[in-house]
Design a protein around this motif. Structure first.
Motif, PDB file in Angstrom:
ATOM      1  N   SER A  94     122.955  46.658 -12.037  1.00 29.56           N
ATOM      2  CA  SER A  94     124.089  45.741 -12.716  1.00 29.56           C
ATOM      3  C   SER A  94     124.220  45.465 -14.547  1.00 29.56           C
ATOM      4  CB  SER A  94     124.352  44.855 -12.061  1.00 29.56           C
ATOM      5  OG  SER A  94     122.688  44.233 -11.803  1.00 29.56           O
ATOM      6  N   ASN A  95     125.085  44.843 -14.932  1.00 31.13           N
ATOM      7  CA  ASN A  95     124.614  44.305 -16.369  1.00 31.13           C
ATOM      8  C   ASN A  95     124.756  42.686 -15.876  1.00 31.13           C
ATOM      9  OD1 ASN A  95     125.510  46.659 -17.961  1.00 31.13           O
ATOM     10  ND2 ASN A  95     127.572  46.061 -17.418  1.00 31.13           N
ATOM     11  N   VAL A  96     124.067  42.603 -17.583  1.00 32.80           N
ATOM     12  CA  VAL A  96     123.795  40.474 -17.651  1.00 32.80           C
ATOM     13  C   VAL A  96     123.710  40.145 -18.645  1.00 32.80           C
ATOM     14  CG1 VAL A  96     121.267  40.932 -17.229  1.00 32.80           C
ATOM     15  CG2 VAL A  96     121.965  38.992 -16.911  1.00 32.80           C
ATOM     16  N   GLN A  97     124.222  39.123 -19.098  1.00 30.87           N
ATOM     17  CA  GLN A  97     124.886  39.307 -19.945  1.00 30.87           C
ATOM     18  C   GLN A  97     124.274  37.308 -19.865  1.00 30.87           C
ATOM     19  OE1 GLN A  97     128.786  39.111 -22.267  1.00 30.87           O
ATOM     20  NE2 GLN A  97     128.147  39.717 -24.104  1.00 30.87           N
ATOM     21  N   LEU A  98     124.103  36.404 -20.716  1.00 30.44           N
ATOM     22  CA  LEU A  98     123.990  35.058 -21.375  1.00 30.44           C
ATOM     23  C   LEU A  98     124.824  34.607 -22.277  1.00 30.44           C
ATOM     24  CD1 LEU A  98     119.432  35.189 -21.163  1.00 30.44           C
ATOM     25  CD2 LEU A  98     121.293  35.396 -19.632  1.00 30.44           C
ATOM     26  N   PHE A  99     125.038  33.479 -21.726  1.00 28.06           N
ATOM     27  CA  PHE A  99     126.069  32.693 -22.608  1.00 28.06           C
ATOM     28  C   PHE A  99     124.640  31.095 -22.741  1.00 28.06           C
ATOM     29  CE2 PHE A  99     128.525  36.159 -20.728  1.00 28.06           C
ATOM     30  CZ  PHE A  99     128.979  35.935 -21.819  1.00 28.06           C
ATOM     31  N   PHE A 100     125.393  30.753 -23.907  1.00 26.98           N
ATOM     32  CA  PHE A 100     124.417  29.399 -24.918  1.00 26.98           C
ATOM     33  C   PHE A 100     125.914  28.522 -25.004  1.00 26.98           C
ATOM     34  CE2 PHE A 100     123.016  25.934 -27.661  1.00 26.98           C
ATOM     35  CZ  PHE A 100     121.757  25.398 -26.653  1.00 26.98           C
ATOM     36  N   GLU A 101     125.733  27.586 -23.963  1.00 28.31           N
ATOM     37  CA  GLU A 101     126.529  26.424 -24.631  1.00 28.31           C
ATOM     38  C   GLU A 101     126.413  25.028 -24.718  1.00 28.31           C
ATOM     39  OE1 GLU A 101     129.722  26.423 -21.128  1.00 28.31           O
ATOM     40  OE2 GLU A 101     130.083  28.495 -21.786  1.00 28.31           O
ATOM     41  N   GLY A 102     126.253  24.493 -26.078  1.00 32.65           N
ATOM     42  CA  GLY A 102     125.882  22.751 -25.686  1.00 32.65           C
ATOM     43  C   GLY A 102     126.354  22.256 -27.160  1.00 32.65           C
ATOM     44  N   GLU A 103     126.348  20.859 -26.827  1.00 30.40           N
ATOM     45  CA  GLU A 103     126.871  19.800 -27.712  1.00 30.40           C
ATOM     46  C   GLU A 103     126.012  19.309 -29.010  1.00 30.40           C
ATOM     47  OE1 GLU A 103     129.438  16.943 -24.892  1.00 30.40           O
ATOM     48  OE2 GLU A 103     129.941  18.822 -24.057  1.00 30.40           O
ATOM     49  N   PHE A 104     125.231  19.781 -30.053  1.00 26.94           N
ATOM     50  CA  PHE A 104     125.277  19.894 -30.890  1.00 26.94           C
ATOM     51  C   PHE A 104     126.496  19.374 -32.390  1.00 26.94           C
ATOM     52  CE2 PHE A 104     122.405  23.000 -29.207  1.00 26.94           C
ATOM     53  CZ  PHE A 104     121.937  21.883 -28.868  1.00 26.94           C
ATOM     54  N   ASN A 105     125.353  18.318 -32.837  1.00 24.16           N
ATOM     55  CA  ASN A 105     126.185  17.964 -34.027  1.00 24.16           C
ATOM     56  C   ASN A 105     125.850  19.171 -35.389  1.00 24.16           C
ATOM     57  OD1 ASN A 105     123.964  17.615 -36.075  1.00 24.16           O
ATOM     58  ND2 ASN A 105     123.343  15.440 -34.942  1.00 24.16           N
ATOM     59  N   ALA A 106     126.628  18.957 -36.777  1.00 26.83           N
ATOM     60  CA  ALA A 106     126.734  20.192 -37.132  1.00 26.83           C
ATOM     61  C   ALA A 106     125.056  20.247 -37.647  1.00 26.83           C
ATOM     62  CB  ALA A 106     127.473  19.933 -38.552  1.00 26.83           C
ATOM     63  N   MET A 107     124.874  19.363 -38.456  1.00 25.69           N
ATOM     64  CA  MET A 107     123.080  19.606 -38.901  1.00 25.69           C
ATOM     65  C   MET A 107     122.462  20.679 -37.292  1.00 25.69           C
ATOM     66  SD  MET A 107     121.660  19.159 -41.456  1.00 25.69           S
ATOM     67  CE  MET A 107     120.168  18.624 -42.563  1.00 25.69           C
ATOM     68  N   MET A 108     121.819  19.514 -36.913  1.00 32.87           N
ATOM     69  CA  MET A 108     121.471  19.951 -35.645  1.00 32.87           C
ATOM     70  C   MET A 108     121.479  21.526 -35.236  1.00 32.87           C
ATOM     71  SD  MET A 108     118.801  19.938 -33.928  1.00 32.87           S
ATOM     72  CE  MET A 108     118.941  18.296 -32.481  1.00 32.87           C
ATOM     73  N   ALA A 109     122.887  21.951 -34.863  1.00 34.24           N
ATOM     74  CA  ALA A 109     124.148  23.342 -34.915  1.00 34.24           C
ATOM     75  C   ALA A 109     123.372  24.285 -36.040  1.00 34.24           C
ATOM     76  CB  ALA A 109     125.133  22.815 -34.582  1.00 34.24           C
ATOM     77  N   MET A 110     122.669  23.626 -37.178  1.00 36.20           N
ATOM     78  CA  MET A 110     122.918  25.052 -38.239  1.00 36.20           C
ATOM     79  C   MET A 110     121.313  25.196 -37.979  1.00 36.20           C
ATOM     80  SD  MET A 110     123.932  24.576 -41.947  1.00 36.20           S
ATOM     81  CE  MET A 110     122.649  23.320 -42.617  1.00 36.20           C
ATOM     82  N   MET A 111     120.239  24.422 -37.644  1.00 33.47           N
ATOM     83  CA  MET A 111     119.302  24.548 -37.742  1.00 33.47           C
ATOM     84  C   MET A 111     118.998  24.838 -35.923  1.00 33.47           C
ATOM     85  SD  MET A 111     117.993  20.533 -38.617  1.00 33.47           S
ATOM     86  CE  MET A 111     116.697  20.381 -36.782  1.00 33.47           C
TER      87      MET A 111
END
Length: 130
Positions: A94-111
């Motif tokens: 089988s194939n597996v793929q992981l997806f990350f979805e998060g709600e962060f402010n721009a500064m946090m997302a960059m870090m």
């Protein structure tokens, strides 16, 4: 912020892989080498910590047999989900793929973008250790 791991082929049926990922104890085998803590806190939850990063508690939020498992942050401070999509290729692969979805402010997302991308890539690449 949405990130995805590369698709990885695993020598297990989709159901087998789904069952392994449904057992949170098995996530310890997927963790990177720089893990500082891994603790199962319930049937469907665990805490992990990587060196230099805060500890994160993940909990199974949803399961669709045998193709999808959704893990979510147990804390509302950093709301995100980690989704495992499993595609059956044959009775033993089988194939597996992981997806990350998060709600962060721009500064946090960059870090966190770099470290999280590397983290989910490591998780995916370690699927063959299950």
């Amino acid at each position: 912020m949405n990130l995805e791991s590369p698709k990885v082929t695993v020598q297990k049926s989709a159901q087998e892989l789904f069952d392994l990922l449904s057992d949170v104890k098995n996530f310890e085998k997927l963790m990177p080498d720089n893990i500082a803590k891994f603790e199962v806190t319930g049937e469907d939850a665990f805490i992990f910590g990587l060196k230099g990063m805060p500890e994160i508690k993940l909990k199974i939020k949803d399961k669709i047999t045998p193709s999808k498992i959704v893990l979510g942050a147990a804390s509302d401070k950093l709301p995100f989900t980690l989704i495992s999509n499993i595609d059956s290729l044959s009775n033993s692969e089988s194939n597996v793929q992981l997806f990350f979805e998060g709600e962060f402010n721009a500064m946090m997302a960059m870090m966190v973008k770099g470290p999280i991308s590397k983290f989910i890539e490591t998780l995916a690449n370690n699927m063959n250790k299950l």
